[in-house]
Design a protein around this motif. Sequence first.
Motif, PDB file in Angstrom:
ATOM      1  N   THR A  44      10.412  -9.978 130.062  1.00  0.00           N
ATOM      2  CA  THR A  44      10.770 -11.073 130.602  1.00  0.00           C
ATOM      3  C   THR A  44      10.151 -11.895 131.649  1.00  0.00           C
ATOM      4  O   THR A  44       9.954 -12.911 131.792  1.00  0.00           O
ATOM      5  CB  THR A  44      12.213 -11.059 130.699  1.00  0.00           C
ATOM      6  N   LEU A  45       9.456 -10.790 132.441  1.00  0.00           N
ATOM      7  CA  LEU A  45       8.667 -11.121 133.526  1.00  0.00           C
ATOM      8  C   LEU A  45       7.266 -12.012 133.038  1.00  0.00           C
ATOM      9  O   LEU A  45       7.036 -12.901 133.883  1.00  0.00           O
ATOM     10  CB  LEU A  45       8.000 -10.088 134.533  1.00  0.00           C
ATOM     11  N   ALA A  46       6.707 -11.836 132.009  1.00  0.00           N
ATOM     12  CA  ALA A  46       5.379 -12.132 131.543  1.00  0.00           C
ATOM     13  C   ALA A  46       5.615 -12.731 130.177  1.00  0.00           C
ATOM     14  O   ALA A  46       4.508 -12.868 129.641  1.00  0.00           O
ATOM     15  CB  ALA A  46       4.343 -11.362 131.900  1.00  0.00           C
ATOM     16  N   GLU A  47       6.640 -12.986 129.685  1.00  0.00           N
ATOM     17  CA  GLU A  47       6.735 -13.377 127.951  1.00  0.00           C
ATOM     18  C   GLU A  47       6.002 -14.583 127.779  1.00  0.00           C
ATOM     19  O   GLU A  47       5.746 -14.674 126.583  1.00  0.00           O
ATOM     20  CB  GLU A  47       8.131 -13.181 127.449  1.00  0.00           C
ATOM     21  N   GLY A  48       5.621 -15.410 128.605  1.00  0.00           N
ATOM     22  CA  GLY A  48       4.716 -16.586 128.383  1.00  0.00           C
ATOM     23  C   GLY A  48       3.567 -16.180 127.937  1.00  0.00           C
ATOM     24  O   GLY A  48       2.750 -17.153 127.358  1.00  0.00           O
ATOM     25  N   ARG A  49       3.101 -14.898 128.021  1.00  0.00           N
ATOM     26  CA  ARG A  49       1.832 -14.631 127.653  1.00  0.00           C
ATOM     27  C   ARG A  49       1.794 -14.450 126.131  1.00  0.00           C
ATOM     28  O   ARG A  49       0.836 -14.371 125.408  1.00  0.00           O
ATOM     29  CB  ARG A  49       1.256 -13.244 128.237  1.00  0.00           C
ATOM     30  N   GLY A  72       5.302 -11.510 117.571  1.00  0.00           N
ATOM     31  CA  GLY A  72       5.725 -12.612 116.707  1.00  0.00           C
ATOM     32  C   GLY A  72       4.717 -13.348 116.011  1.00  0.00           C
ATOM     33  O   GLY A  72       3.560 -13.271 116.455  1.00  0.00           O
ATOM     34  N   PRO A  73       4.945 -14.502 115.161  1.00  0.00           N
ATOM     35  CA  PRO A  73       4.058 -15.079 114.488  1.00  0.00           C
ATOM     36  C   PRO A  73       3.418 -15.928 115.513  1.00  0.00           C
ATOM     37  O   PRO A  73       3.708 -16.577 116.463  1.00  0.00           O
ATOM     38  CB  PRO A  73       5.046 -15.899 113.503  1.00  0.00           C
ATOM     39  N   VAL A  74       2.036 -16.312 115.356  1.00  0.00           N
ATOM     40  CA  VAL A  74       1.179 -16.864 116.148  1.00  0.00           C
ATOM     41  C   VAL A  74       0.575 -17.999 115.116  1.00  0.00           C
ATOM     42  O   VAL A  74       0.026 -17.672 114.268  1.00  0.00           O
ATOM     43  CB  VAL A  74       0.022 -16.009 116.887  1.00  0.00           C
ATOM     44  N   GLU A  75       0.645 -19.371 115.296  1.00  0.00           N
ATOM     45  CA  GLU A  75       0.075 -20.215 114.395  1.00  0.00           C
ATOM     46  C   GLU A  75      -1.376 -20.633 114.604  1.00  0.00           C
ATOM     47  O   GLU A  75      -2.019 -21.355 113.547  1.00  0.00           O
ATOM     48  CB  GLU A  75       0.943 -21.560 114.765  1.00  0.00           C
ATOM     49  N   ALA A  76      -2.048 -20.489 115.819  1.00  0.00           N
ATOM     50  CA  ALA A  76      -3.265 -20.831 116.215  1.00  0.00           C
ATOM     51  C   ALA A  76      -4.078 -20.395 117.165  1.00  0.00           C
ATOM     52  O   ALA A  76      -3.324 -19.812 118.129  1.00  0.00           O
ATOM     53  CB  ALA A  76      -3.319 -22.459 116.290  1.00  0.00           C
ATOM     54  N   PRO A  77      -5.324 -20.261 117.449  1.00  0.00           N
ATOM     55  CA  PRO A  77      -6.136 -19.499 118.503  1.00  0.00           C
ATOM     56  C   PRO A  77      -5.563 -20.184 119.894  1.00  0.00           C
ATOM     57  O   PRO A  77      -5.402 -21.386 119.924  1.00  0.00           O
ATOM     58  CB  PRO A  77      -7.534 -19.787 118.321  1.00  0.00           C
ATOM     59  N   THR A  78      -5.312 -19.410 120.746  1.00  0.00           N
ATOM     60  CA  THR A  78      -5.197 -19.918 122.344  1.00  0.00           C
ATOM     61  C   THR A  78      -6.438 -19.782 123.139  1.00  0.00           C
ATOM     62  O   THR A  78      -6.243 -20.562 124.071  1.00  0.00           O
ATOM     63  CB  THR A  78      -3.920 -19.128 122.791  1.00  0.00           C
ATOM     64  N   GLY A  79      -7.319 -19.024 122.625  1.00  0.00           N
ATOM     65  CA  GLY A  79      -8.542 -19.052 123.547  1.00  0.00           C
ATOM     66  C   GLY A  79      -8.441 -18.140 124.419  1.00  0.00           C
ATOM     67  O   GLY A  79      -9.562 -17.913 125.398  1.00  0.00           O
ATOM     68  N   HIS A  80      -7.274 -17.498 124.699  1.00  0.00           N
ATOM     69  CA  HIS A  80      -7.185 -16.507 126.009  1.00  0.00           C
ATOM     70  C   HIS A  80      -7.906 -15.241 125.693  1.00  0.00           C
ATOM     71  O   HIS A  80      -8.150 -14.855 124.817  1.00  0.00           O
ATOM     72  CB  HIS A  80      -5.899 -16.069 126.140  1.00  0.00           C
ATOM     73  N   VAL A  81      -8.693 -14.876 126.665  1.00  0.00           N
ATOM     74  CA  VAL A  81      -9.731 -13.923 126.594  1.00  0.00           C
ATOM     75  C   VAL A  81      -8.986 -12.438 125.982  1.00  0.00           C
ATOM     76  O   VAL A  81      -9.791 -11.642 125.531  1.00  0.00           O
ATOM     77  CB  VAL A  81     -10.466 -13.469 127.992  1.00  0.00           C
ATOM     78  N   ARG A  82      -7.872 -12.293 126.553  1.00  0.00           N
ATOM     79  CA  ARG A  82      -7.273 -10.780 126.172  1.00  0.00           C
ATOM     80  C   ARG A  82      -6.199 -11.136 125.137  1.00  0.00           C
ATOM     81  O   ARG A  82      -5.942 -10.044 124.380  1.00  0.00           O
ATOM     82  CB  ARG A  82      -6.724 -10.212 127.197  1.00  0.00           C
ATOM     83  N   PHE A  83      -5.336 -12.149 125.111  1.00  0.00           N
ATOM     84  CA  PHE A  83      -4.244 -12.435 124.602  1.00  0.00           C
ATOM     85  C   PHE A  83      -4.356 -12.986 123.180  1.00  0.00           C
ATOM     86  O   PHE A  83      -3.236 -13.263 122.251  1.00  0.00           O
ATOM     87  CB  PHE A  83      -3.140 -13.279 125.256  1.00  0.00           C
ATOM     88  N   ASP A  84      -5.479 -13.662 122.603  1.00  0.00           N
ATOM     89  CA  ASP A  84      -5.607 -14.441 121.511  1.00  0.00           C
ATOM     90  C   ASP A  84      -6.328 -13.294 120.538  1.00  0.00           C
ATOM     91  O   ASP A  84      -7.155 -12.937 120.571  1.00  0.00           O
ATOM     92  CB  ASP A  84      -6.652 -15.521 121.754  1.00  0.00           C
ATOM     93  N   PRO A  85      -5.586 -12.900 119.482  1.00  0.00           N
ATOM     94  CA  PRO A  85      -6.146 -12.026 118.631  1.00  0.00           C
ATOM     95  C   PRO A  85      -7.219 -12.660 117.927  1.00  0.00           C
ATOM     96  O   PRO A  85      -8.148 -11.467 117.579  1.00  0.00           O
ATOM     97  CB  PRO A  85      -4.856 -11.853 117.656  1.00  0.00           C
ATOM     98  N   PHE A  86      -7.245 -13.727 117.825  1.00  0.00           N
ATOM     99  CA  PHE A  86      -8.741 -14.062 116.943  1.00  0.00           C
ATOM    100  C   PHE A  86      -9.987 -13.819 117.787  1.00  0.00           C
ATOM    101  O   PHE A  86     -11.030 -13.526 117.393  1.00  0.00           O
ATOM    102  CB  PHE A  86      -8.396 -15.721 116.670  1.00  0.00           C
ATOM    103  N   ARG A  87      -9.747 -14.562 118.926  1.00  0.00           N
ATOM    104  CA  ARG A  87     -11.038 -14.207 120.001  1.00  0.00           C
ATOM    105  C   ARG A  87     -11.380 -12.726 120.278  1.00  0.00           C
ATOM    106  O   ARG A  87     -12.451 -12.417 120.152  1.00  0.00           O
ATOM    107  CB  ARG A  87     -10.797 -15.158 121.525  1.00  0.00           C
ATOM    108  N   VAL A  88     -10.518 -11.913 120.529  1.00  0.00           N
ATOM    109  CA  VAL A  88     -10.308 -10.483 120.771  1.00  0.00           C
ATOM    110  C   VAL A  88     -11.127  -9.857 119.418  1.00  0.00           C
ATOM    111  O   VAL A  88     -12.001  -9.065 119.521  1.00  0.00           O
ATOM    112  CB  VAL A  88      -9.277  -9.784 121.146  1.00  0.00           C
ATOM    113  N   LEU A  89     -10.696 -10.201 118.357  1.00  0.00           N
ATOM    114  CA  LEU A  89     -10.990  -9.543 117.087  1.00  0.00           C
ATOM    115  C   LEU A  89     -12.272  -9.915 116.522  1.00  0.00           C
ATOM    116  O   LEU A  89     -13.057  -9.271 115.522  1.00  0.00           O
ATOM    117  CB  LEU A  89      -9.830  -9.299 116.004  1.00  0.00           C
ATOM    118  N   SER A  90     -12.658 -11.149 116.826  1.00  0.00           N
ATOM    119  CA  SER A  90     -13.887 -11.858 116.245  1.00  0.00           C
ATOM    120  C   SER A  90     -15.130 -11.424 117.019  1.00  0.00           C
ATOM    121  O   SER A  90     -16.254 -11.925 116.859  1.00  0.00           O
ATOM    122  CB  SER A  90     -13.735 -13.328 115.972  1.00  0.00           C
TER     123      SER A  90
END
Length: 365
Positions: A44-49, A72-90
């Motif tokens: 809960t300290l950082a769940e906004g990530r 949980g489900p994510v609808e679109a890229p966020t662009g975050h360097v570490r938290f965006d699965p698309f950016r990280v895995l691409s």
Amino acid sequence: MTQRAGLAAETGQTTTFDVRPGVAEDWDRHLGSAPATLSRRWITLAEGRIPGGARTLALSGENGLSVALVGGPVEAPTGHVRFDPFRVLSGGSVDEGVVENGPHPWQGLDPEDVFPCCLLMFPNYETAPVGPDAHDPVAVRAYVDALVTWCRDNGMRSIAGLFLRPDYPEFLAALGDAGFAVVPMVERCDMDVTWQDFDGYLAGLPRKRRFAVRRELRDIAARGVVISERTVREEEPELVRLRAQIVTKYGGVPDAEREAGSLRHLREHFGAENVVVVEARQDGHLLSFSILIRDGAQWTVLMSATDYERPDASFTYFATMFYRPAELAPQQGITSMAYGLGTLQAKKLRGCTVNSLSAAALLLN
């Protein structure tokens, strides 16, 4: 968002998989030996990530919760360097040291090939299953199978896991068996407190490093610098001032109100008695500080800064970040210190061990 996972052939037990908003009040009851940052108050300290906020993805059996993760489900890229699965895995975060050496299982894909994506990720840079069966190979395989079925049934195009800890090999193996690509993501540093006093800490360092540490501490003392510790106060204008310097140094825009709010939030969230400020002062002037968050027998080093405008601040960063905590830890009953990501060489030289965290990816047809 609940489904019957059916009868597990290996156990003969009917299980249920569900995804629900938030984290249950009794979450910590299921942690077992899981790291402190997988607890409810750290989530809960950082769940906004986590895009959309934290959700619980849980497999339950006849005796209650078996295995669970957060994400949980994510609808679109966020662009975050570490938290965006698309950016990280691409491969989009290579320049920032994330999945730096590949492979990148989503390289060349478009976002519409991946999203919606079901993300498995705790928000504090380490992810692992919790629950009484978190290390049971049969249970974690049942969890992964149920997760994949739920995602297919609920319109997910992919599943991703970020910051997966290596000390849950059963879970990593279950992902691999289910067809996930599991790749090195980032490295994190931790330090087990195995010594009884500061001399014991130094004895664990290489000979040249021991001499270097003693020399640094002598130089600091000769300049009249005092290293001490205290609990965090309601208002911390000096800490905010130094935080502005470090944000500026690394190309950011300092925000005094935001920094002050973060410090107040830590005090309120963990309790002032659990937020320790280790500081270096010369003639009353603050030169460096580090903040340690206590949770049980663990300290998490969460925030630090140095006054780059004062030459006498040199080496005080290491004193507040490593040397004084190493001296205090056995006195305070601390058995481990979490140093997190980044500055790996400096941390290794001062006694940290380095562990590789993984990312996992599965495309659903």
